[in-house]
Structures are given as C-alpha cells and as structure tokens.
Design a protein around this motif. Sequence first.
Motif, PDB file in Angstrom:
ATOM      1  N   PHE A 109       0.871  -1.178   0.000  1.00 56.83           N
ATOM      2  CA  PHE A 109       0.000   0.000   0.000  1.00 56.83           C
ATOM      3  C   PHE A 109       0.904   1.222   0.000  1.00 56.83           C
ATOM      4  O   PHE A 109       1.654   1.458   0.950  1.00 56.83           O
ATOM      5  CB  PHE A 109      -0.920   0.037   1.222  1.00 56.83           C
ATOM      6  CG  PHE A 109      -1.960   1.128   1.128  1.00 56.83           C
ATOM      7  CD1 PHE A 109      -3.223   0.856   0.648  1.00 56.83           C
ATOM      8  CD2 PHE A 109      -1.665   2.438   1.482  1.00 56.83           C
ATOM      9  CE1 PHE A 109      -4.186   1.850   0.531  1.00 56.83           C
ATOM     10  CE2 PHE A 109      -2.597   3.448   1.367  1.00 56.83           C
ATOM     11  CZ  PHE A 109      -3.870   3.153   0.894  1.00 56.83           C
ATOM     12  N   ASP A 110       0.845   1.987  -1.077  1.00 52.92           N
ATOM     13  CA  ASP A 110       1.739   3.129  -1.267  1.00 52.92           C
ATOM     14  C   ASP A 110       1.038   4.399  -0.801  1.00 52.92           C
ATOM     15  O   ASP A 110       0.072   4.861  -1.406  1.00 52.92           O
ATOM     16  CB  ASP A 110       2.111   3.233  -2.751  1.00 52.92           C
ATOM     17  CG  ASP A 110       3.302   4.132  -2.990  1.00 52.92           C
ATOM     18  OD1 ASP A 110       3.540   5.039  -2.162  1.00 52.92           O
ATOM     19  OD2 ASP A 110       3.995   3.952  -4.011  1.00 52.92           O
ATOM     20  N   ARG A 124      -3.743  -0.168   4.766  1.00 55.49           N
ATOM     21  CA  ARG A 124      -5.088  -0.695   4.631  1.00 55.49           C
ATOM     22  C   ARG A 124      -5.940  -0.413   5.871  1.00 55.49           C
ATOM     23  O   ARG A 124      -7.155  -0.387   5.797  1.00 55.49           O
ATOM     24  CB  ARG A 124      -5.049  -2.188   4.327  1.00 55.49           C
ATOM     25  CG  ARG A 124      -4.953  -2.478   2.831  1.00 55.49           C
ATOM     26  CD  ARG A 124      -6.196  -1.986   2.129  1.00 55.49           C
ATOM     27  NE  ARG A 124      -6.081  -2.054   0.659  1.00 55.49           N
ATOM     28  CZ  ARG A 124      -6.645  -1.195  -0.150  1.00 55.49           C
ATOM     29  NH1 ARG A 124      -7.309  -0.165   0.317  1.00 55.49           N
ATOM     30  NH2 ARG A 124      -6.535  -1.330  -1.451  1.00 55.49           N
ATOM     31  N   ARG A 125      -5.330  -0.183   7.007  1.00 57.50           N
ATOM     32  CA  ARG A 125      -6.101   0.302   8.157  1.00 57.50           C
ATOM     33  C   ARG A 125      -6.513   1.748   7.939  1.00 57.50           C
ATOM     34  O   ARG A 125      -7.593   2.168   8.329  1.00 57.50           O
ATOM     35  CB  ARG A 125      -5.288   0.192   9.448  1.00 57.50           C
ATOM     36  CG  ARG A 125      -5.229  -1.197  10.028  1.00 57.50           C
ATOM     37  CD  ARG A 125      -4.783  -1.190  11.472  1.00 57.50           C
ATOM     38  NE  ARG A 125      -3.492  -0.557  11.671  1.00 57.50           N
ATOM     39  CZ  ARG A 125      -3.285   0.589  12.323  1.00 57.50           C
ATOM     40  NH1 ARG A 125      -4.305   1.274  12.816  1.00 57.50           N
ATOM     41  NH2 ARG A 125      -2.070   1.068  12.460  1.00 57.50           N
ATOM     42  N   PHE A 126      -5.613   2.519   7.316  1.00 57.73           N
ATOM     43  CA  PHE A 126      -5.923   3.923   7.044  1.00 57.73           C
ATOM     44  C   PHE A 126      -7.036   4.041   6.006  1.00 57.73           C
ATOM     45  O   PHE A 126      -7.970   4.843   6.159  1.00 57.73           O
ATOM     46  CB  PHE A 126      -4.656   4.636   6.566  1.00 57.73           C
ATOM     47  CG  PHE A 126      -4.843   6.102   6.310  1.00 57.73           C
ATOM     48  CD1 PHE A 126      -5.206   6.965   7.338  1.00 57.73           C
ATOM     49  CD2 PHE A 126      -4.642   6.634   5.038  1.00 57.73           C
ATOM     50  CE1 PHE A 126      -5.375   8.326   7.106  1.00 57.73           C
ATOM     51  CE2 PHE A 126      -4.805   7.983   4.799  1.00 57.73           C
ATOM     52  CZ  PHE A 126      -5.180   8.838   5.834  1.00 57.73           C
ATOM     53  N   GLY A 131     -13.569  -0.950   0.451  1.00 55.18           N
ATOM     54  CA  GLY A 131     -14.987  -0.748   0.696  1.00 55.18           C
ATOM     55  C   GLY A 131     -15.358   0.707   0.612  1.00 55.18           C
ATOM     56  O   GLY A 131     -14.518   1.599   0.781  1.00 55.18           O
ATOM     57  N   ARG A 132     -16.603   0.989   0.393  1.00 57.74           N
ATOM     58  CA  ARG A 132     -17.071   2.343   0.066  1.00 57.74           C
ATOM     59  C   ARG A 132     -16.825   3.362   1.159  1.00 57.74           C
ATOM     60  O   ARG A 132     -16.365   4.455   0.920  1.00 57.74           O
ATOM     61  CB  ARG A 132     -18.573   2.281  -0.270  1.00 57.74           C
ATOM     62  CG  ARG A 132     -19.250   3.635  -0.394  1.00 57.74           C
ATOM     63  CD  ARG A 132     -18.726   4.437  -1.588  1.00 57.74           C
ATOM     64  NE  ARG A 132     -19.356   5.721  -1.676  1.00 57.74           N
ATOM     65  CZ  ARG A 132     -18.951   6.787  -1.027  1.00 57.74           C
ATOM     66  NH1 ARG A 132     -17.914   6.734  -0.212  1.00 57.74           N
ATOM     67  NH2 ARG A 132     -19.572   7.954  -1.195  1.00 57.74           N
ATOM     68  N   ARG A 133     -17.154   3.027   2.422  1.00 59.91           N
ATOM     69  CA  ARG A 133     -17.190   4.063   3.445  1.00 59.91           C
ATOM     70  C   ARG A 133     -15.898   4.150   4.235  1.00 59.91           C
ATOM     71  O   ARG A 133     -15.490   5.228   4.660  1.00 59.91           O
ATOM     72  CB  ARG A 133     -18.372   3.835   4.395  1.00 59.91           C
ATOM     73  CG  ARG A 133     -19.708   4.074   3.710  1.00 59.91           C
ATOM     74  CD  ARG A 133     -20.862   3.718   4.629  1.00 59.91           C
ATOM     75  NE  ARG A 133     -20.913   4.588   5.791  1.00 59.91           N
ATOM     76  CZ  ARG A 133     -21.468   5.803   5.798  1.00 59.91           C
ATOM     77  NH1 ARG A 133     -21.987   6.283   4.688  1.00 59.91           N
ATOM     78  NH2 ARG A 133     -21.501   6.525   6.883  1.00 59.91           N
ATOM     79  N   GLY A 134     -15.251   3.022   4.477  1.00 60.98           N
ATOM     80  CA  GLY A 134     -13.951   3.088   5.153  1.00 60.98           C
ATOM     81  C   GLY A 134     -14.035   3.479   6.603  1.00 60.98           C
ATOM     82  O   GLY A 134     -13.100   4.039   7.159  1.00 60.98           O
ATOM     83  N   ILE A 135     -15.174   3.211   7.284  1.00 59.38           N
ATOM     84  CA  ILE A 135     -15.310   3.647   8.675  1.00 59.38           C
ATOM     85  C   ILE A 135     -14.619   2.686   9.620  1.00 59.38           C
ATOM     86  O   ILE A 135     -14.040   3.080  10.622  1.00 59.38           O
ATOM     87  CB  ILE A 135     -16.805   3.795   9.037  1.00 59.38           C
ATOM     88  CG1 ILE A 135     -17.394   4.996   8.297  1.00 59.38           C
ATOM     89  CG2 ILE A 135     -17.018   3.948  10.519  1.00 59.38           C
ATOM     90  CD1 ILE A 135     -18.876   5.187   8.494  1.00 59.38           C
ATOM     91  N   THR A 136     -14.646   1.394   9.331  1.00 62.86           N
ATOM     92  CA  THR A 136     -14.072   0.414  10.233  1.00 62.86           C
ATOM     93  C   THR A 136     -12.599   0.191   9.936  1.00 62.86           C
ATOM     94  O   THR A 136     -12.096   0.541   8.873  1.00 62.86           O
ATOM     95  CB  THR A 136     -14.805  -0.919  10.104  1.00 62.86           C
ATOM     96  OG1 THR A 136     -14.677  -1.396   8.770  1.00 62.86           O
ATOM     97  CG2 THR A 136     -16.268  -0.771  10.464  1.00 62.86           C
ATOM     98  N   GLY A 137     -11.913  -0.433  10.848  1.00 61.47           N
ATOM     99  CA  GLY A 137     -10.523  -0.783  10.625  1.00 61.47           C
ATOM    100  C   GLY A 137      -9.567   0.094  11.370  1.00 61.47           C
ATOM    101  O   GLY A 137      -9.904   1.143  11.859  1.00 61.47           O
TER     102      GLY A 137
END
Length: 423
Positions: free
Chosen positions: A23-24, A411-413, A417-423
């Motif tokens: 992940f760059d 990938r945590r940042f 997925g569309r919303r990216g709220i979790t992680g």
Amino acid sequence: MAGKQSALRSVDDGIPTYEGPIFDGDTHIQEKDYSFFERYLPEKFHKDWLPQRKHGPDGRFGLFIGETRIENADLQEDGLIPPPGKLKEWLRAISTGEAVAASHVTTPDMYELGPRLAKLDEFEVDGSIMFVGEFVSAFGQILLKAEEMGAEGANALFHAWNEYLVKEWGLNAQDRIYTTAVLSLHDLDWAVAEAKWLIENGLRVVVMPMGPVSGKSPADPCFDPLWNVLNDAGVAITFHVSEANFMHPVIREWGELPLQSRKSGQTAWQWMFAYSEIPVMMTMANFVYWNFFERFPNLKMASVENGAEWLPRFLYKMDKMRGMARSGFWPMGQLKERPSTIFKRHCFVVAYPEDDIKGIVDQLGGDAGCILMGSDYPHAEGVARPRDFIAEGCKGLTNEQTEQIMFSNGRRFLPKGRRGITG
C-alpha cells in the motif's frame, strides 16, 4: 494467515524480504499540461485564476495562477522531469547546490488512469493514495489570492481540480487508486457543499492545507459542519507537504521572505522551521489537544511527505505537555487518554525512505503501527519502485514490522470498501 506467512520470509543482512502486497501512501499525478482546467474552470475565472505554464512579462518560464507567478514551482520549459526515484542524486544535489538533471519524459501512467492501474500491477501495489502534482505548490498563493480577492475564485479553482479527478480519474478506482480531492476551511459553506458532492462521487480521502484558519483552530467547533460530513462518510484527511501560510508572519519577523523558490530562494532556516515537519506537528497536535477524535471517532489523519524522524519526540512531548497543562485551559475538555494513544489510533505518518525507520520504531518500543511507506512516484525524491522502499527504509526491521509499514497500516488507514469507517 497462511498467505501472510508465505509473504514474510527470513531477514538477510538486515534487509527484510517481503514479497506481499504494497500500500503506497504517497504517489502523485504528474500534470502533462493544464488544458483540463480550461474545461472545468468557468471562463469568467480564467483571467485571474486559470493555472498555466507560460512565460511571464520578464521572460521567465513558470507556473502561473492567472498572472500570479508561483515562485516555488520549479518547472522545466521543455516539460522534462527528473527521473523517478533518483533520491541519492537529489540529496547530493541539495548538498552541493547542483540540480538533478531533468531528463525524463512524462509517461501516460503519470496522467491517465488506465496506464496508472497497469503501473500498479507492474509495481505489485494493492492500493495507493495519489496526490496532486506540481499544482500543490500553488495552494499557498491561491489562499492568499482568496484573502485579497474573495473566496469565489479559489472555490471555483479547487472545484475544477476536484471535477477533473471525478471525471478523469475517479475518486476510488477499483479500491486501488484513491485520488485526493482538495478541501479547505477558508470558506466553510463551500467546503460543506463540496464535501457532500465529493462523497456522492465516491470520496475516500482529501488533502487540506495545514494550520489555523482566520485565527481559529481547525478543530474549533465552528468548523464541525464539515467534520460531521466527513466523519459520517469515514473520509480520511491528509496533510501533504506544502506551503504553510500561517508561518508567513514568522518568516517575515526573521527578516526573510515567504513563497520563494525551493531551489534558489528558500533559506536553510525556512526549510528547518517553516516548512514540512514543524507546521504539520503543530497542526496534528492541535487536533489531538482539542479532543477532535473523541468528537469524530470515524476520522483518520495522515502526514505525508513530511518525514517521520520527528515522531517519537513529538509523541513524548505531547504526553508531557498534557501533564504540564493538567490544570490549564482545555478548549474542548480534558483528554481521557494519553495524547500519544489517541494519535496512534487515528493518525499515521508517511516516512521518507532515508529516515532511520528502525531507530524510529525502536524509540516507539517496537511499535510500527502508525508508519506508512510512500514511494513518491513519479517524483525524484522517493524510490523508483515501491518495493525498493524495503531495502532503503526497512533495514533492521522485523518482517512483521516491515509488513505493517509496507501494507497493513495503509489498509487500516484506507480499508477496502465504500465508506472506510471500520478498521
């Protein structure tokens, strides 16, 4: 788990061998030309706000916003750029005062979506954040013009950039390229409306100017209408190295001039104190101390192209100053946790490949959880290929730490997925 283990192999001569996905956290568009602004910027703003590469009245070639020269944009008239990843030559040039040869022709992957996706396949990159190119050098001057001429033109210009991204790149291309739309707090009503429009078009990450706005903290509740919109959509916020206008009065107090050429006009003192890490430290600490992340728990934030060697001392000092101010004034109430704990949960820092990343991680007690890699492709300052970052930046790290920096932290940042709220 088996796949992850197969990607993590033994350490040889201190250089981890990581063969997994990447992940760059720092890549760029390289604008081939600015003709797209003629399409997306309404004609009534062209005279004062249209970005162009051209010769000024003095015959010098450069980047202009209307008739305003952007002094800190160093362009070649022939359109050539330094070859991507010529880091060592670049650093040597800084030390000797020489220039890196601008001998590289821009290639389609630098300014078109299809070829860039193919380049990610070639580079084995799973996901990447893609920032503005040389246009980022104009942000400081654009905001100054907004103060002098009113916000309407600046709003139209930033929207033109965002519309270019939406229509010609997409804001989330296959969960692999996340382009950074531009938002600014200089006009809150515009920012809220722009954010809503961007979210409707798939927004995942924005880039914003650093620092305060009109004498107020960016975490002041008056700006909450924007933060609420971004929080509800789980949009990530980035602060890429760029002009920090709030430092201009300080620069002038020391008898120097802001907005000068990076190559020939900016002093060593400005490089050290008014550009890059100090402005971003001030900005991110302000968000933490103003209890921003308790109010907006879905938001994540990253410093990009400001290096990472400041990080351990920064976290230590934030915790220490919380103690010093324990009986002082807290604009949004006392923190319930250590500032460093809050920062590590919500904030990330893109390291330079030349940083002593092992030293940074060691000072953080072995915790590499908030450090991202960035190739800076196609710029000269980074690495030629993202995987080169392992040999240049990850020497001495464990395989697990290397995997975090090269992939899973990113990938945590920005989770898929569309919303990216979790992680």
